[in-house]
Scaffold this motif. Structure first.
Motif, PDB file in Angstrom:
ATOM      1  N   PHE A 179       0.831  -1.285  -0.098  1.00  0.00           N
ATOM      2  CA  PHE A 179       0.104  -0.005   0.035  1.00  0.00           C
ATOM      3  C   PHE A 179       0.974   1.107  -0.163  1.00  0.00           C
ATOM      4  CE2 PHE A 179      -2.202   3.511   2.508  1.00  0.00           C
ATOM      5  CZ  PHE A 179      -3.192   3.590   1.713  1.00  0.00           C
ATOM      6  N   THR A 180       1.801   1.310   0.940  1.00  0.00           N
ATOM      7  CA  THR A 180       2.540   2.635   1.163  1.00  0.00           C
ATOM      8  C   THR A 180       3.466   2.578  -0.198  1.00  0.00           C
ATOM      9  OG1 THR A 180       4.257   1.395   2.235  1.00  0.00           O
ATOM     10  CG2 THR A 180       2.586   2.702   3.529  1.00  0.00           C
ATOM     11  N   ALA A 181       3.843   1.521  -0.864  1.00  0.00           N
ATOM     12  CA  ALA A 181       4.955   1.487  -1.971  1.00  0.00           C
ATOM     13  C   ALA A 181       4.051   1.903  -3.158  1.00  0.00           C
ATOM     14  CB  ALA A 181       5.513   0.358  -2.306  1.00  0.00           C
ATOM     15  N   SER A 182       3.044   1.659  -3.386  1.00  0.00           N
ATOM     16  CA  SER A 182       1.827   2.139  -4.222  1.00  0.00           C
ATOM     17  C   SER A 182       1.736   3.579  -4.166  1.00  0.00           C
ATOM     18  CB  SER A 182       0.463   1.641  -4.230  1.00  0.00           C
ATOM     19  OG  SER A 182       0.834   0.041  -4.552  1.00  0.00           O
ATOM     20  N   LEU A 183       1.610   4.246  -3.031  1.00  0.00           N
ATOM     21  CA  LEU A 183       1.499   5.638  -2.748  1.00  0.00           C
ATOM     22  C   LEU A 183       2.709   6.418  -3.386  1.00  0.00           C
ATOM     23  CD1 LEU A 183      -0.248   5.839   0.643  1.00  0.00           C
ATOM     24  CD2 LEU A 183      -1.324   6.260  -1.579  1.00  0.00           C
ATOM     25  N   ARG A 184       3.894   5.872  -2.899  1.00  0.00           N
ATOM     26  CA  ARG A 184       5.006   6.248  -3.503  1.00  0.00           C
ATOM     27  C   ARG A 184       5.181   6.344  -4.969  1.00  0.00           C
ATOM     28  NH1 ARG A 184       8.223  10.171  -3.856  1.00  0.00           N
ATOM     29  NH2 ARG A 184      10.508   9.527  -4.388  1.00  0.00           N
ATOM     30  N   LEU A 185       4.919   5.416  -5.713  1.00  0.00           N
ATOM     31  CA  LEU A 185       4.786   5.288  -6.976  1.00  0.00           C
ATOM     32  C   LEU A 185       3.637   6.338  -7.647  1.00  0.00           C
ATOM     33  CD1 LEU A 185       5.740   4.135  -9.749  1.00  0.00           C
ATOM     34  CD2 LEU A 185       3.887   2.229  -9.756  1.00  0.00           C
ATOM     35  N   VAL A 186       2.585   6.712  -7.021  1.00  0.00           N
ATOM     36  CA  VAL A 186       1.895   7.568  -7.422  1.00  0.00           C
ATOM     37  C   VAL A 186       2.610   9.024  -7.230  1.00  0.00           C
ATOM     38  CG1 VAL A 186       0.012   9.016  -6.832  1.00  0.00           C
ATOM     39  CG2 VAL A 186      -0.335   6.365  -6.687  1.00  0.00           C
ATOM     40  N   ALA A 187       3.282   9.116  -6.117  1.00  0.00           N
ATOM     41  CA  ALA A 187       4.101  10.462  -6.105  1.00  0.00           C
ATOM     42  C   ALA A 187       5.074  10.597  -7.081  1.00  0.00           C
ATOM     43  CB  ALA A 187       4.519  10.307  -4.565  1.00  0.00           C
ATOM     44  N   LEU A 188       5.842   9.454  -7.536  1.00  0.00           N
ATOM     45  CA  LEU A 188       6.883   9.541  -8.571  1.00  0.00           C
ATOM     46  C   LEU A 188       6.327   9.773  -9.784  1.00  0.00           C
ATOM     47  CD1 LEU A 188       8.796   6.382  -7.668  1.00  0.00           C
ATOM     48  CD2 LEU A 188       9.781   8.687  -7.532  1.00  0.00           C
ATOM     49  N   MET A 189       5.030   9.107 -10.102  1.00  0.00           N
ATOM     50  CA  MET A 189       4.329   9.184 -11.524  1.00  0.00           C
ATOM     51  C   MET A 189       4.085  11.005 -11.621  1.00  0.00           C
ATOM     52  SD  MET A 189       2.301   6.056 -12.894  1.00  0.00           S
ATOM     53  CE  MET A 189       1.208   5.896 -11.494  1.00  0.00           C
ATOM     54  N   HIS A 190       3.359  11.610 -10.488  1.00  0.00           N
ATOM     55  CA  HIS A 190       2.851  12.880 -10.455  1.00  0.00           C
ATOM     56  C   HIS A 190       4.062  13.632 -10.528  1.00  0.00           C
ATOM     57  CE1 HIS A 190       0.483  16.183  -9.469  1.00  0.00           C
ATOM     58  NE2 HIS A 190       1.357  16.731  -8.417  1.00  0.00           N
ATOM     59  N   GLU A 191       5.310  13.411  -9.887  1.00  0.00           N
ATOM     60  CA  GLU A 191       6.337  14.186 -10.118  1.00  0.00           C
ATOM     61  C   GLU A 191       6.960  14.288 -11.388  1.00  0.00           C
ATOM     62  OE1 GLU A 191       9.112  12.785  -7.286  1.00  0.00           O
ATOM     63  OE2 GLU A 191       7.873  13.386  -5.655  1.00  0.00           O
ATOM     64  N   LEU A 192       6.992  13.131 -12.200  1.00  0.00           N
ATOM     65  CA  LEU A 192       7.285  12.990 -13.443  1.00  0.00           C
ATOM     66  C   LEU A 192       6.636  13.703 -14.503  1.00  0.00           C
ATOM     67  CD1 LEU A 192       9.441  11.313 -15.289  1.00  0.00           C
ATOM     68  CD2 LEU A 192       7.791   9.650 -15.402  1.00  0.00           C
ATOM     69  N   ALA A 193       5.237  13.630 -14.493  1.00  0.00           N
ATOM     70  CA  ALA A 193       4.291  14.232 -15.112  1.00  0.00           C
ATOM     71  C   ALA A 193       4.666  15.849 -15.227  1.00  0.00           C
ATOM     72  CB  ALA A 193       3.024  14.355 -14.957  1.00  0.00           C
ATOM     73  N   GLN A 194       5.166  16.566 -14.028  1.00  0.00           N
ATOM     74  CA  GLN A 194       5.519  17.814 -13.857  1.00  0.00           C
ATOM     75  C   GLN A 194       6.680  18.152 -14.811  1.00  0.00           C
ATOM     76  OE1 GLN A 194       2.967  19.317 -12.162  1.00  0.00           O
ATOM     77  NE2 GLN A 194       2.376  17.504 -12.022  1.00  0.00           N
ATOM     78  N   THR A 195       7.470  17.505 -15.134  1.00  0.00           N
ATOM     79  CA  THR A 195       8.553  17.697 -15.691  1.00  0.00           C
ATOM     80  C   THR A 195       8.649  17.838 -17.214  1.00  0.00           C
ATOM     81  OG1 THR A 195       9.260  15.469 -16.130  1.00  0.00           O
ATOM     82  CG2 THR A 195      10.019  16.426 -14.049  1.00  0.00           C
ATOM     83  N   GLY A 196       7.164  17.374 -17.472  1.00  0.00           N
ATOM     84  CA  GLY A 196       6.994  17.281 -19.302  1.00  0.00           C
ATOM     85  C   GLY A 196       7.010  15.856 -19.927  1.00  0.00           C
ATOM     86  N   ALA A 197       7.091  14.883 -18.967  1.00  0.00           N
ATOM     87  CA  ALA A 197       7.039  13.527 -19.389  1.00  0.00           C
ATOM     88  C   ALA A 197       5.541  13.101 -19.776  1.00  0.00           C
ATOM     89  CB  ALA A 197       7.878  12.702 -18.323  1.00  0.00           C
ATOM     90  N   GLN A 198       5.563  11.945 -20.288  1.00  0.00           N
ATOM     91  CA  GLN A 198       4.193  11.322 -20.360  1.00  0.00           C
ATOM     92  C   GLN A 198       4.172   9.856 -19.757  1.00  0.00           C
ATOM     93  OE1 GLN A 198       2.652  11.682 -24.530  1.00  0.00           O
ATOM     94  NE2 GLN A 198       0.761  10.625 -24.058  1.00  0.00           N
ATOM     95  N   VAL A 199       3.055   9.604 -19.173  1.00  0.00           N
ATOM     96  CA  VAL A 199       2.803   8.294 -18.853  1.00  0.00           C
ATOM     97  C   VAL A 199       1.624   7.611 -19.067  1.00  0.00           C
ATOM     98  CG1 VAL A 199       2.830   6.814 -16.586  1.00  0.00           C
ATOM     99  CG2 VAL A 199       4.226   8.825 -16.620  1.00  0.00           C
ATOM    100  N   VAL A 200       1.732   6.335 -19.885  1.00  0.00           N
ATOM    101  CA  VAL A 200       0.503   5.569 -20.077  1.00  0.00           C
ATOM    102  C   VAL A 200       0.728   4.498 -19.000  1.00  0.00           C
ATOM    103  CG1 VAL A 200      -0.699   4.314 -21.690  1.00  0.00           C
ATOM    104  CG2 VAL A 200       0.409   6.268 -22.513  1.00  0.00           C
ATOM    105  N   CYS A 201      -0.397   4.153 -18.274  1.00  0.00           N
ATOM    106  CA  CYS A 201      -0.363   3.031 -17.234  1.00  0.00           C
ATOM    107  C   CYS A 201      -1.530   2.245 -17.469  1.00  0.00           C
ATOM    108  CB  CYS A 201      -0.042   3.674 -15.875  1.00  0.00           C
ATOM    109  SG  CYS A 201      -0.103   2.499 -14.541  1.00  0.00           S
ATOM    110  N   ALA A 202      -1.363   0.936 -17.399  1.00  0.00           N
ATOM    111  CA  ALA A 202      -2.584  -0.027 -17.260  1.00  0.00           C
ATOM    112  C   ALA A 202      -2.329  -0.692 -15.734  1.00  0.00           C
ATOM    113  CB  ALA A 202      -2.330  -1.124 -18.469  1.00  0.00           C
ATOM    114  N   THR A 203      -3.525  -0.684 -15.155  1.00  0.00           N
ATOM    115  CA  THR A 203      -3.458  -1.024 -13.664  1.00  0.00           C
ATOM    116  C   THR A 203      -4.830  -1.490 -13.227  1.00  0.00           C
ATOM    117  OG1 THR A 203      -3.142  -0.094 -11.426  1.00  0.00           O
ATOM    118  CG2 THR A 203      -4.099   1.418 -12.890  1.00  0.00           C
ATOM    119  N   HIS A 204      -4.743  -2.432 -12.244  1.00  0.00           N
ATOM    120  CA  HIS A 204      -5.866  -2.741 -11.380  1.00  0.00           C
ATOM    121  C   HIS A 204      -5.892  -2.053 -10.129  1.00  0.00           C
ATOM    122  CE1 HIS A 204      -6.727  -6.415 -13.908  1.00  0.00           C
ATOM    123  NE2 HIS A 204      -5.640  -6.784 -13.844  1.00  0.00           N
TER     124      HIS A 204
END
Length: 253
Positions: free
Chosen positions: A173-198
């Motif tokens: 659970f906590t590691a998933s939250l960290r990944l959310v934070a990482l993706m959010h930070e990445l998006a702020q840099t001009g990156a693009q993420v496409v993620c398939a998830t359950h």
């Protein structure tokens, strides 16, 4: 952003016989075939049940951007032959933005992107630690979840095009939250993420374009309206409503 749209042009569309075969019988793939899929935000989250076409679509997207289809970096050259493309990858094209076109046309070592492929992710964390151009840490000596986060911390270091297929698999659970934070930070840099998830946690990423894949194809929605979120809420509030018919035969009463 680097990719604006995934689509199948008329001259590549399969004939009626082929459309009666996998993967075109998957409603989401059939809709992409007919209408294409637009990317409107830096992070796109594809959510759906097993068999809904999430992995089929993201793998074809990765192939279209010339990411290592085994799972890996855009600039990977590890001495193996190219994999045969998936059926959808054979016919699908990507409309790139100006930034995406520049990246694809540029030098190999200047390409920034990564495909985390569900089927090969574990072997990547086991085997690529210390490999030149990947990550320095010995991820083979870490837990599966710790290794994943180390990989994410490294590959998300620069703006690029990142395609993730069910990255939550080994994460707590906590590691998933960290990944959310990482993706959010990445998006702020001009990156693009496409993620398939359950994962309802990953799907809650602020500002993400949430797309649900189901028997009707796919449609944009909000986190609150996802079928996945509704089921998790109901199950966590009262697990017995979901489990009683599965465990009744084991009930000694």
């Amino acid at each position: 952003m680097f990719v604006a749209r995934a689509y199948v042009p008329d001259f590549r569309r399969p004939d009626q016989r082929a459309r009666g075969e996998w993967p075109y019988t998957i409603p989401a793939v059939a809709r992409l075939l007919d209408e294409g899929l637009e990317f409107t935000r830096p992070v796109t989250i594809l959510v759906g049940d097993n068999g809904s076409g999430k992995s089929t679509i993201v793998e074809a997207i990765a192939e279209g951007f010339r990411l290592d289809s085994h799972g890996g970096r855009a600039s990977a050259l590890r001495g193996r032959p190219d994999r045969t493309k998936t059926p959808l990858g054979e016919v699908m094209l990507l409309d790139t933005t100006a930034a995406g076109a520049r990246m694809l046309a540029g030098p190999r070592l200047k390409k920034r992107g990564f495909f985390l492929r569900a089927e090969t992710a574990f072997s990547m964390t086991e085997n690529l630690g210390g490999t030149l151009g990947y990550w320095d840490a010995d991820t083979a000596a870490m837990s599966h979840g710790e290794g994943y986060l180390e990989v994410f911390n490294h590959i998300f270091a620069a703006p690029g095009f990142y395609v993730l297929d069910e990255p939550e698999a080994p994460l707590s659970f906590t590691a998933s939250l960290r990944l959310v934070a990482l993706m959010h930070e990445l998006a702020q840099t001009g990156a693009q993420v496409v993620c398939a998830t359950h994962s309802p946690i990953l799907a809650s990423l602020p500002g993400a374009d949430v797309i649900q894949l189901d028997e009707d194809g796919f449609h944009r929605t909000t986190w609150d309206e996802l079928t996945l979120v509704d089921h998790w809420r109901r199950c966590l509030n009262n697990p017995d409503t979901y489990l009683r018919h599965l465990t009744a035969e084991d009930d000694p009463a």
